[in-house]
Every structure is written in structure tokens, then in C-alpha cells.
Design a protein around this motif. Structure first.
Motif, PDB file in Angstrom:
ATOM      1  N   PRO A  15       0.836  -1.212   0.000  1.00 56.40           N
ATOM      2  CA  PRO A  15       0.000   0.000   0.000  1.00 56.40           C
ATOM      3  C   PRO A  15       0.864   1.253   0.000  1.00 56.40           C
ATOM      4  N   THR A  16       1.709   1.354  -1.014  1.00 51.95           N
ATOM      5  CA  THR A  16       2.570   2.533  -1.086  1.00 51.95           C
ATOM      6  C   THR A  16       2.320   3.223  -2.401  1.00 51.95           C
ATOM      7  N   GLY A  17       2.371   4.505  -2.387  1.00 50.66           N
ATOM      8  CA  GLY A  17       2.254   5.286  -3.606  1.00 50.66           C
ATOM      9  C   GLY A  17       0.958   5.015  -4.323  1.00 50.66           C
ATOM     10  N   LYS A  18       0.939   5.336  -5.569  1.00 50.22           N
ATOM     11  CA  LYS A  18      -0.265   5.193  -6.353  1.00 50.22           C
ATOM     12  C   LYS A  18      -0.211   3.890  -7.125  1.00 50.22           C
ATOM     13  N   VAL A  19      -1.309   3.150  -7.104  1.00 47.69           N
ATOM     14  CA  VAL A  19      -1.373   1.971  -7.949  1.00 47.69           C
ATOM     15  C   VAL A  19      -1.491   2.447  -9.400  1.00 47.69           C
ATOM     16  N   THR A  20      -0.666   1.895 -10.261  1.00 49.12           N
ATOM     17  CA  THR A  20      -0.641   2.368 -11.644  1.00 49.12           C
ATOM     18  C   THR A  20      -1.493   1.488 -12.552  1.00 49.12           C
ATOM     19  N   LEU A  21      -1.718   2.030 -13.740  1.00 50.44           N
ATOM     20  CA  LEU A  21      -2.395   1.244 -14.768  1.00 50.44           C
ATOM     21  C   LEU A  21      -1.596  -0.035 -15.047  1.00 50.44           C
ATOM     22  N   CYS A  40      -8.208 -18.566  -3.354  1.00 49.88           N
ATOM     23  CA  CYS A  40      -7.322 -17.401  -3.448  1.00 49.88           C
ATOM     24  C   CYS A  40      -7.252 -16.595  -2.157  1.00 49.88           C
ATOM     25  N   LEU A  41      -6.047 -16.125  -1.865  1.00 51.94           N
ATOM     26  CA  LEU A  41      -5.860 -15.147  -0.794  1.00 51.94           C
ATOM     27  C   LEU A  41      -5.144 -13.940  -1.390  1.00 51.94           C
ATOM     28  N   PHE A  42      -5.727 -12.764  -1.211  1.00 45.87           N
ATOM     29  CA  PHE A  42      -5.102 -11.547  -1.708  1.00 45.87           C
ATOM     30  C   PHE A  42      -4.902 -10.583  -0.539  1.00 45.87           C
ATOM     31  N   CYS A  43      -3.663 -10.162  -0.415  1.00 54.43           N
ATOM     32  CA  CYS A  43      -3.231  -9.491   0.807  1.00 54.43           C
ATOM     33  C   CYS A  43      -2.756  -8.078   0.475  1.00 54.43           C
ATOM     34  N   VAL A  44      -3.012  -7.154   1.386  1.00 59.41           N
ATOM     35  CA  VAL A  44      -2.393  -5.826   1.305  1.00 59.41           C
ATOM     36  C   VAL A  44      -1.195  -5.877   2.249  1.00 59.41           C
ATOM     37  N   VAL A  45       0.005  -5.872   1.681  1.00 52.71           N
ATOM     38  CA  VAL A  45       1.188  -6.165   2.494  1.00 52.71           C
ATOM     39  C   VAL A  45       1.746  -4.886   3.127  1.00 52.71           C
ATOM     40  N   ASP A  46       1.076  -4.481   4.193  1.00 54.31           N
ATOM     41  CA  ASP A  46       1.459  -3.229   4.858  1.00 54.31           C
ATOM     42  C   ASP A  46       2.801  -3.322   5.575  1.00 54.31           C
ATOM     43  N   LEU A  47       3.123  -4.511   6.121  1.00 50.74           N
ATOM     44  CA  LEU A  47       4.411  -4.634   6.820  1.00 50.74           C
ATOM     45  C   LEU A  47       5.575  -4.432   5.850  1.00 50.74           C
ATOM     46  N   HIS A  48       5.410  -4.926   4.635  1.00 50.67           N
ATOM     47  CA  HIS A  48       6.472  -4.724   3.646  1.00 50.67           C
ATOM     48  C   HIS A  48       6.729  -3.244   3.375  1.00 50.67           C
ATOM     49  N   SER A  49       5.650  -2.454   3.392  1.00 49.32           N
ATOM     50  CA  SER A  49       5.861  -1.057   3.005  1.00 49.32           C
ATOM     51  C   SER A  49       6.626  -0.278   4.067  1.00 49.32           C
ATOM     52  N   LEU A  59       0.064   5.969   5.179  1.00 48.87           N
ATOM     53  CA  LEU A  59       0.058   4.504   5.083  1.00 48.87           C
ATOM     54  C   LEU A  59      -1.339   3.963   5.403  1.00 48.87           C
ATOM     55  N   ARG A  60      -1.943   4.529   6.442  1.00 47.57           N
ATOM     56  CA  ARG A  60      -3.300   4.113   6.823  1.00 47.57           C
ATOM     57  C   ARG A  60      -4.276   4.333   5.664  1.00 47.57           C
ATOM     58  N   LYS A  61      -4.203   5.516   5.075  1.00 47.71           N
ATOM     59  CA  LYS A  61      -5.120   5.839   3.970  1.00 47.71           C
ATOM     60  C   LYS A  61      -4.854   4.944   2.763  1.00 47.71           C
ATOM     61  N   ASN A  62      -3.569   4.792   2.420  1.00 48.60           N
ATOM     62  CA  ASN A  62      -3.222   3.970   1.257  1.00 48.60           C
ATOM     63  C   ASN A  62      -3.686   2.524   1.439  1.00 48.60           C
ATOM     64  N   THR A  63      -3.637   2.049   2.680  1.00 51.42           N
ATOM     65  CA  THR A  63      -4.024   0.661   2.941  1.00 51.42           C
ATOM     66  C   THR A  63      -5.516   0.466   2.670  1.00 51.42           C
ATOM     67  N   SER A  80     -12.736 -14.950  -2.423  1.00 51.47           N
ATOM     68  CA  SER A  80     -11.336 -14.918  -2.004  1.00 51.47           C
ATOM     69  C   SER A  80     -11.223 -14.321  -0.614  1.00 51.47           C
ATOM     70  N   ALA A  81     -10.142 -14.657   0.069  1.00 52.57           N
ATOM     71  CA  ALA A  81      -9.862 -13.972   1.330  1.00 52.57           C
ATOM     72  C   ALA A  81      -9.101 -12.694   1.009  1.00 52.57           C
ATOM     73  N   LEU A  82      -9.676 -11.558   1.359  1.00 54.62           N
ATOM     74  CA  LEU A  82      -9.012 -10.265   1.172  1.00 54.62           C
ATOM     75  C   LEU A  82      -8.649  -9.764   2.562  1.00 54.62           C
ATOM     76  N   PHE A  83      -7.373  -9.522   2.775  1.00 51.03           N
ATOM     77  CA  PHE A  83      -6.987  -9.145   4.138  1.00 51.03           C
ATOM     78  C   PHE A  83      -5.716  -8.313   4.163  1.00 51.03           C
ATOM     79  N   ILE A  84      -5.469  -7.761   5.350  1.00 48.46           N
ATOM     80  CA  ILE A  84      -4.292  -6.930   5.581  1.00 48.46           C
ATOM     81  C   ILE A  84      -3.255  -7.777   6.320  1.00 48.46           C
ATOM     82  N   GLN A  85      -2.062  -7.765   5.790  1.00 44.53           N
ATOM     83  CA  GLN A  85      -0.977  -8.607   6.307  1.00 44.53           C
ATOM     84  C   GLN A  85      -0.785  -8.483   7.822  1.00 44.53           C
ATOM     85  N   SER A  86      -0.760  -7.262   8.333  1.00 46.19           N
ATOM     86  CA  SER A  86      -0.469  -7.080   9.758  1.00 46.19           C
ATOM     87  C   SER A  86      -1.606  -7.580  10.652  1.00 46.19           C
TER      88      SER A  86
END
Ligand code: TRP
Length: 335
Positions: A15-21, A40-49, A59-63, A80-86
Motif C-alpha cells: 500500500p505505497t504510492g499510487k497503484v498504476t495502470l 485465493c488469498l489476496f493481501c495488502v502487504v502493509d508490513l512490507h511497506s 500509510l493508513r489511507k493507502n491501505t 477470495s480472502a481479502l486481508f491486511i498482512q499485519s
């Protein structure tokens, strides 16, 4: 999800910067059909950022923006499981165990680590070096079979395979050895200013990228300013990297083949072509933006999705981690 017979897919975006086309056409868009075939599991990897300096409020907003974007792009929380890594603390815990079998030498050789060390020379922190181990943890925690990623992440999936095999050899069979699933067509959307470089959300030149948050006028302006090749002919080919890139974008957004697009723009010149590319991009991006906006206004819904996603993920993660803790010789806590 979970009937046990399907292969499992795991992927994540920071969840960093702008997601691009490029991120959309190359990654997220290709994930949606996977939901029909795999667990499927799709994660927003906030710890990585956190491996590069973040402003906490951003960071909160981007997540949350990215969670809403996942859904707006067609990832379905009922499939699918959609979740936040942390939210699933096992990611960080398994990463520690994997750290003890990962070698400094192999992490030091990772291309992305070397690139980022150059780019963030004032902040070469241990997290940056450990980044691929945390990614391995994301993957191995779920015993995922297939990891849809772009080319630049293949080296990290290779490392994940090495760590899985090393652990299995040392402590007996535990982890599934995953495979990278390379996206085909969209994986190489290039910068609008330099068609030899990938369209990257960390590009300091905003004109080089189309962000999924750009409005229609901005998209049109950036495409008009996009670099072109020497002659004036709209044709795909190795000698025409800039126009080939725009043709790829056009084809992916309009659903027309490259060959059909070449026919449509025969003898038309770059101006007309670029405007048509803009129309096609806008027709894809604006409904996503509207849906994302609608979702972000419904906080209760998003929180419900994240709660459910974290619970689904955690129930798998917990089992893997306790098995791993047992195998390496840690004593289970008495309850
Ligand atoms: N490193 C990935 C990227 O930058 C993001 C990521 C983190 C990831 N953990 C993952 C991708 C696990 C796939 C699987 O694109």
C-alpha cells in the motif's frame, strides 16, 4: 473458499504510492479470473511497506484505498480472502523462523535489495534486506501453490522455493514449494516517458505513469505527452518500443487485438491514436474509481470484509505456524 481440493493462490501488493495502470493491467486484473478456479488469498502487504520511510497517516489511507481498489477491480470477498498482512500476526512470526535459515549472502544478492539500497541510500534498514524473507513467509504460511507476480518478483519466489526446500530438508516435509505464475500480456506495461523501463509506482516522474486515481483530463494529458518513436506509423514491433507499449495498453483496455488496432489506426498518425488510447484507458479506469469511492464511503462494509478475510487467513496461518514451531523444537504454550 476452502474445500481442500483446489490449488491455492496467494498474492499481495504494497500500500505505497499510487497503484498504476501497469499494476492493474499487469497484476490485479489477471487475478480476478483466478478466483473461479483456485482458492485465493489476496493481501495488502502493509508490513512490507515499512521497509521504506512512510508517513503513518498516509500509510493508513493507502491501505484502505488499496483494499477498496481490490474489490473495485473485481476481487470478490465471497470468493477470495481479502486481508491486511499485519492483521495476521503469524506473517511476522514465521518470517523470524525463516530468517534463521536464510543466508545473509543470498539476501545480499537480491536484485531488488540492491536497487532499493541504491535508491534509499540513507535508509538501508534490516527490513529492506529481510523483505524477501517476509514475502516467503506470506507465501509459505498458506502453503500456496501458485504466486501470480510480475517478472521483477520472480527472484523472490525462487528464494521462497529455496527456503521451503531447505526447511523441508532440515525439519521434514512441511511446506509446499510454490511456483510463480507470470502474467502474460499486461506484465510489461512500460513507462510513458521511457519505454525501456517498467511503469513503476515509485517513478519520480509523474508523467511516466498513469495512476488509477488520475482523472480523465490527467490521463489524456499524460498520454498526449507520452514519448513516441521516430516514424509516424502506429505499428507494433521491437524497433517501436514506445508505440508498442501504447498499443499494448490500448489492446488491453479496449479488448481489441493488436493487429485490429494497427488496422484501425493505419495512416492516422500519433495524435488520433493517443486520444483513442486515452478514451480506452478512461473507459476502464473511471468505473473502477467510482466503485472504489463508493466502497470507501462504506466503512462498515470494508471492515466486515477485512474481518472475514483475516479470520479465513488466520485459520490457515495458525496451523502452519504451530506445526513449524513444533518442528523446530519450540515448546507449545500450555493453555
Ligand atoms: N513483493 C511484492 C511486490 O512488490 C509484494 C508481495 C509481498 C507479494 N508479499 C507477497 C507478492 C507474496 C506475492 C506474494 O510486488
Amino acid at each position: 473458499m476452502d474445500d481442500g481440493s483446489k490449488k491455492r493462490v496467494f498474492s499481495g501488493v504494497q500500500p505505497t504510492g499510487k497503484v498504476t495502470l501497469g499494476n492493474y493491467l499487469g497484476a490485479i486484473k489477471n487475478w480476478t479470473p483466478l478466483q473461479e478456479q483456485y482458492e485465493c488469498l489476496f493481501c495488502v502487504v502493509d508490513l512490507h511497506s515499512l521497509t521504506v520511510t512512510q508517513v503513518p497517516a498516509e500509510l493508513r489511507k493507502n491501505t484502505m484505498d488499496l483494499v477498496a481498489l481490490y474489490i473495485a477491480c473485481g476481487l470478490d470477498p465471497n470468493k477470495s480472502a481479502l486481508f491486511i498482512q499485519s492483521h495476521v500476526h503469524e506473517h511476522a512470526e514465521l518470517a523470524w523462523i525463516l530468517d534463521t535459515i536464510a543466508y545473509v549472502g543470498e539476501l545480499n544478492r537480491m536484485t531488488q535489495f540492491k536497487d532499493k539500497s541504491r535508491k534509499h541510500a540513507d535508509n538501508i534498514n534490516m527490513g529492506l534486506m529481510n523483505y524477501p524473507v517476509l514475502m516467503a513467509s506470506d507465501i509459505l504460511l498458506y502453503n500456496a501453490d501458485l504466486i501470480p507476480v510480475g517478472k521483477d518478483q520472480v527472484q523472490h519466489v525462487e528464494l521462497t522455493r529455496d527456503l521451503a526446500q531447505r526447511f523441508n530438508a532440515r525439519y521434514s516435509d512441511t511446506f509446499v514449494v510454490p511456483e510463480a505464475l507470470l502474467n502474460k500480456a499486461g506484465q510489461s506495461i512500460k513507462s510513458l516517458q521511457d519505454p525501456t523501463a517498467k511503469m513503476s509506482k515509485s517513478d519520480p516522474n509523474d508523467n511516466a505513469i498513469i495512476s488509477l486515481t488520475d482523472d480523465a483530463d490527467t490521463i489524456r494529458r499524460k498520454l498526449r505527452r507520452a514519448v513516441t518513436d521516430s516514424d509516424t506509423c502506429v505499428r507494433h514491433g521491437a524497433d517501436k518500443p514506445a508505440i508498442s507499449n501504447l498499443l499494448n495498453v490500448y489492446s488491453l483496455c479496449s479488448g481489441l487485438s493488436i493487429a485490429d488496432a494497427e488496422k484501425i489506426f493505419e495512416g492516422k498518425g500519433y495524435g488520433v491514436f493517443k486520444d483513442a488510447v486515452a478514451d480506452a484507458v478512461i473507459s476502464v479506469v473511471s468505473p473502477i474509481q467510482e466503485e472504489q469511492k463508493r466502497l470507501l464511503a462504506d466503512k462498515a462494509y470494508l471492515e466486515g470484509v477485512l474481518k472475514q478475510g483475516a479470520e479465513q487467513a488466520e485459520s490457515i496461518a495458525r496451523k502452519t505456524l504451530s506445526k513449524v514451531y513444533r518442528k523446530v523444537g519450540l515448546i507449545p504454550r500450555i493453555r
